[in-house]
Design a protein around this motif. Structure first.
Motif, PDB file in Angstrom:
ATOM      1  N   MET A   1       0.829  -1.205   0.000  1.00 46.84           N
ATOM      2  CA  MET A   1       0.000   0.000   0.000  1.00 46.84           C
ATOM      3  C   MET A   1       0.868   1.261   0.000  1.00 46.84           C
ATOM      4  N   ASN A   2       1.903   1.284   0.871  1.00 47.43           N
ATOM      5  CA  ASN A   2       2.796   2.442   0.919  1.00 47.43           C
ATOM      6  C   ASN A   2       3.536   2.628  -0.398  1.00 47.43           C
ATOM      7  N   ALA A   3       3.907   1.520  -1.052  1.00 48.81           N
ATOM      8  CA  ALA A   3       4.620   1.613  -2.319  1.00 48.81           C
ATOM      9  C   ALA A   3       3.740   2.256  -3.392  1.00 48.81           C
ATOM     10  N   ASN A   4       2.443   1.915  -3.399  1.00 48.32           N
ATOM     11  CA  ASN A   4       1.535   2.502  -4.385  1.00 48.32           C
ATOM     12  C   ASN A   4       1.339   3.993  -4.136  1.00 48.32           C
ATOM     13  N   ILE A   5       1.220   4.375  -2.867  1.00 50.56           N
ATOM     14  CA  ILE A   5       1.073   5.803  -2.543  1.00 50.56           C
ATOM     15  C   ILE A   5       2.327   6.571  -2.936  1.00 50.56           C
ATOM     16  N   GLN A   6       3.481   6.000  -2.641  1.00 54.69           N
ATOM     17  CA  GLN A   6       4.739   6.662  -2.986  1.00 54.69           C
ATOM     18  C   GLN A   6       4.890   6.798  -4.498  1.00 54.69           C
ATOM     19  N   LEU A   7       4.485   5.758  -5.243  1.00 58.79           N
ATOM     20  CA  LEU A   7       4.571   5.821  -6.702  1.00 58.79           C
ATOM     21  C   LEU A   7       3.630   6.890  -7.258  1.00 58.79           C
ATOM     22  N   ALA A   8       2.424   6.983  -6.677  1.00 55.66           N
ATOM     23  CA  ALA A   8       1.471   8.005  -7.127  1.00 55.66           C
ATOM     24  C   ALA A   8       2.002   9.408  -6.853  1.00 55.66           C
ATOM     25  N   HIS A 195      11.443   2.091   3.445  1.00 59.45           N
ATOM     26  CA  HIS A 195      10.263   2.460   2.666  1.00 59.45           C
ATOM     27  C   HIS A 195       9.480   3.581   3.343  1.00 59.45           C
ATOM     28  N   THR A 196       9.453   3.564   4.664  1.00 54.67           N
ATOM     29  CA  THR A 196       8.759   4.631   5.384  1.00 54.67           C
ATOM     30  C   THR A 196       9.475   5.964   5.210  1.00 54.67           C
ATOM     31  N   VAL A 197      10.809   5.922   5.233  1.00 49.49           N
ATOM     32  CA  VAL A 197      11.586   7.144   5.009  1.00 49.49           C
ATOM     33  C   VAL A 197      11.311   7.714   3.623  1.00 49.49           C
ATOM     34  N   SER A 198      11.276   6.855   2.614  1.00 48.58           N
ATOM     35  CA  SER A 198      11.009   7.320   1.249  1.00 48.58           C
ATOM     36  C   SER A 198       9.611   7.923   1.134  1.00 48.58           C
ATOM     37  N   LEU A 199       8.638   7.304   1.788  1.00 53.12           N
ATOM     38  CA  LEU A 199       7.270   7.828   1.744  1.00 53.12           C
ATOM     39  C   LEU A 199       7.176   9.185   2.431  1.00 53.12           C
ATOM     40  N   ILE A 200       7.840   9.328   3.566  1.00 55.85           N
ATOM     41  CA  ILE A 200       7.820  10.607   4.284  1.00 55.85           C
ATOM     42  C   ILE A 200       8.479  11.701   3.457  1.00 55.85           C
TER      43      ILE A 200
END
Length: 301
Positions: A1-8, A195-200
């Motif tokens: 889920m986080n990967a999809n949000i980050q990609l968007a 992955h959390t760091v990248s999303l933030i």
């Protein structure tokens, strides 16, 4: 889920940056901030290069493309800090020149630190390129945080309003840099995952773009003349006197006047002293009239 949000969010970045480019072109901000404009354009081009490699290329290709583009982005980001600094100190030419020299030395120190730390970390699993870029990234992020703190503290002394474009650029950079540094600190302590760091970081950069877009459409205001700006003008004049002394035999009086002017709070005294100095310089620069070698009465007829 986080990967999809980050990609968007990653895909949304060039769309927002193109909107920012259009706003800067419409309001002619690309002439006032050409380095920042180049920074935004580079981010769009960077996405057009990295995204196909991410989707269809190999991991090695994406690795080198990502870190090389990161190094270029950090170099341009450092120049953006310098550009904002020059815009803030535009009325103070002497302070602006001194700041330019300090920025050059800061860039040299960052390069030396990156080279020394990379050379001394031979046992690290990361490649030398990654280590050098990470060290440079931390240095630039610290400077970006320091820039926004500097503007928040000294904006009243420099006459900088929060509605000025330079303040908005610094606010976006400083906010993103603060989140990035906090994320790296938490990751180094094992508190969060990569992955959390990248999303933030991706989310924080999105907010930075929104800030820049808002300031691009915001009508700027002229510098506010306040009583606190007198201190900046006094230091500007003092540094000018230090660079251009009146004469070799007047160094001690010159330094005394600099100290008195820097700590004086009366603008009338500063103006009167400036007029006295101009009168002295005029007297020293005008040559005396040479007398005739013979009086007209003594000349032979």
């Amino acid at each position: 889920m986080n990967a999809n949000i980050q990609l968007a969010l990653w895909i949304a970045h060039p769309v927002l940056e193109l909107l920012l480019v259009g706003a800067m072109l419409r309001h002619r901000l690309h002439r006032t901030f050409p380095v920042f404009f180049a920074y935004v354009v580079f981010q769009v081009l960077n996405f057009l290069v990295l995204f196909p490699i991410y989707k269809f290329g190999t991991t090695t290709d994406y690795f080198y493309a990502y870190w090389i583009s990161m190094a270029i982005s950090l170099a341009i980001g450092f120049k953006v800090i310098h550009e904002v600094f020059l815009d803030v100190f535009r009325p103070y030419h002497t302070l602006k020149d001194m700041g330019t020299v300090l920025f050059k030395w800061a860039a040299l120190v960052m390069v030396l630190v990156a080279v020394v730390v990379t050379a001394s970390s031979q046992g690290s699993p990361d490649s030398p390129l990654v280590q050098a870029v990470i060290i440079g990234q931390r240095c630039v992020r610290v400077m970006q945080c320091g820039l926004i703190l500097f503007l928040l503290v000294f904006s009243s002394y420099l006459g900088v309003s929060w509605r000025q474009h330079s303040f908005g650029i610094a606010l976006g950079l400083g906010g993103f840099a603060t989140v990035d540094l906090l994320g790296m600190a938490l990751f180094s302590g094992g508190q969060i995952r990569p992955h959390t760091v990248s999303l933030i970081n991706t989310t924080a950069y999105s907010f930075a773009i929104f800030i820049w877009i808002g300031y691009a459409f915001l009508a700027t205001t002229p510098r506010a003349a306040s009583a606190t700006m007198r201190m900046s003008h006094r230091w500007e004049q003092s540094l000018g006197d230090l660079r251009n002394p009146i004469g070799e035999d007047s160094l001690i009086p010159m330094f005394e006047r600099m100290v008195d002017r820097a700590f004086s709070h009366s603008p009338a005294e500063v103006e009167r002293e400036r007029k006295d100095q101009q009168h002295v310089v005029t007297k020293m620069s005008v040559p005396g009239k040479a007398g005739a070698p013979f009086s007209p009465r003594t000349l032979p007829r």
